[in-house]
Write an enzyme that holds these catalytic residues in place. Structure first.
Site, mmCIF file in Angstrom:
data_model
loop_
_atom_site.group_PDB
_atom_site.id
_atom_site.type_symbol
_atom_site.label_atom_id
_atom_site.label_comp_id
_atom_site.label_asym_id
_atom_site.label_seq_id
_atom_site.Cartn_x
_atom_site.Cartn_y
_atom_site.Cartn_z
ATOM 1 N N GLY A 84 -28.083 -36.610 -78.869
ATOM 2 C CA GLY A 84 -27.126 -37.262 -80.005
ATOM 3 C C GLY A 84 -25.650 -36.392 -78.658
ATOM 4 O O GLY A 84 -24.598 -36.889 -79.160
ATOM 5 N N CYS A 85 -25.778 -35.474 -79.194
ATOM 6 C CA CYS A 85 -24.091 -34.424 -77.701
ATOM 7 C C CYS A 85 -24.672 -35.656 -76.453
ATOM 8 O O CYS A 85 -23.295 -35.901 -76.306
ATOM 9 C CB CYS A 85 -24.635 -33.364 -77.892
ATOM 10 S SG CYS A 85 -24.666 -32.209 -79.440
ATOM 11 N N THR A 86 -24.988 -35.642 -75.880
ATOM 12 C CA THR A 86 -25.034 -36.321 -74.423
ATOM 13 C C THR A 86 -24.355 -37.969 -75.177
ATOM 14 O O THR A 86 -23.107 -38.207 -74.610
ATOM 15 C CB THR A 86 -26.084 -36.577 -74.182
ATOM 16 O OG1 THR A 86 -26.464 -35.267 -73.775
ATOM 17 C CG2 THR A 86 -25.763 -37.252 -72.589
ATOM 18 N N ALA A 130 -21.316 -37.875 -76.425
ATOM 19 C CA ALA A 130 -19.840 -37.136 -75.271
ATOM 20 C C ALA A 130 -19.171 -38.456 -74.303
ATOM 21 O O ALA A 130 -18.135 -38.791 -73.660
ATOM 22 C CB ALA A 130 -20.246 -35.905 -74.146
#
Length: 158
Positions: free
Chosen positions: A48-50, A53
Site C-alpha cells: 500500500g505504501c509503495t 508513494a
C-alpha cells in the site's frame, strides 16, 4: 493525539531524509507557491505504501506545476527509506520520524483497529500546509490506493 484542523498553524518539523540531508517544513514552504503536501504512511516497501508513494511520484509534475511540494514521512529508519527511494525512483523528499515527533504533532500517530485488533501506529494521513504555514486541508485515515487522485480533485488539479 488530536487531529489538525483547517486554519490552525501546522507544526514545523526538521527530520532526516533518505538522502542524508535534513528537511524542515519551514525550508519547503518558501519553495512552494501554493503549499506543501505532507503525507504520513506506515512503512516503506509495503504494497500500500509503495502504491501511494508511486502515485505521488507519478503526479509530481502536475502537483509541482500547480505550486505544491510533496514530502512523505514514516517511522522507518533512514537506511530503509534510502532503499525505498532507490527501488521506486522516488523524486521527492522521504523523511524518517523514528521518534514519532511529527507523526504525533500532526495527529498521524494513534490507536488503530485492523481485523478486530487494536494497536498504536501510523494513521495514513495527508495534510496540505498553505504558504502562510496554516493547515489548508487535513485528511485522516486515507486509503493508499486512489488517494492521490482524490487529493488532486480536492485541490482542483487536472
Amino acid at each position: 493525539m488530536s487531529r489538525l484542523e483547517v486554519g490552525t498553524p501546522a507544526p514545523d518539523f526538521s527530520l532526516p531524509a533518505a538522502d542524508g540531508s535534513t528537511v524542515s517544513l519551514s525550508d519547503l514552504l518558501p519553495q512552494a507557491e501554493n503549499g506543501v503536501i505532507v503525507y504520513f504512511y506506515p512503512a516503506a516497501g509495503t504494497p500500500g505504501c509503495t502504491k501511494q508513494a508511486c502515485d505521488f511520484r507519478d503526479s509530481l509534475a502536475s502537483l509541482g506545476g500547480a505550486g505544491y511540494a510533496v514530502v512523505g514521512i514514516s517511522p522507518d529508519p533512514v537506511d530503509k527509506l534510502a532503499a525505498f527511494v532507490e527501488a521506486e525512483s522516488l523524486t521527492f523528499p522521504v523523511l524518517s520520524d523514528v521518534e514519532h515527533t511529527a507523526l504525533e504533532a500532526y495527529g498521524a500517530w494513534g490507536e488503530k483497529k485492523n481485523y478486530g485488533r487494536t494497536y498504536t501506529g501510523v494513521i495514513r494521513s495527508t495534510i496540505v500546509v498553505a504558504p502562510d504555514g496554516t493547515v489548508a486541508l487535513a485528511q485522516y485515515n486515507v486509503r493508499a490506493t486512489g488517494h492521490v487522485a482524490k487529493l488532486r480533485r480536492d485541490l482542483k488539479i487536472d
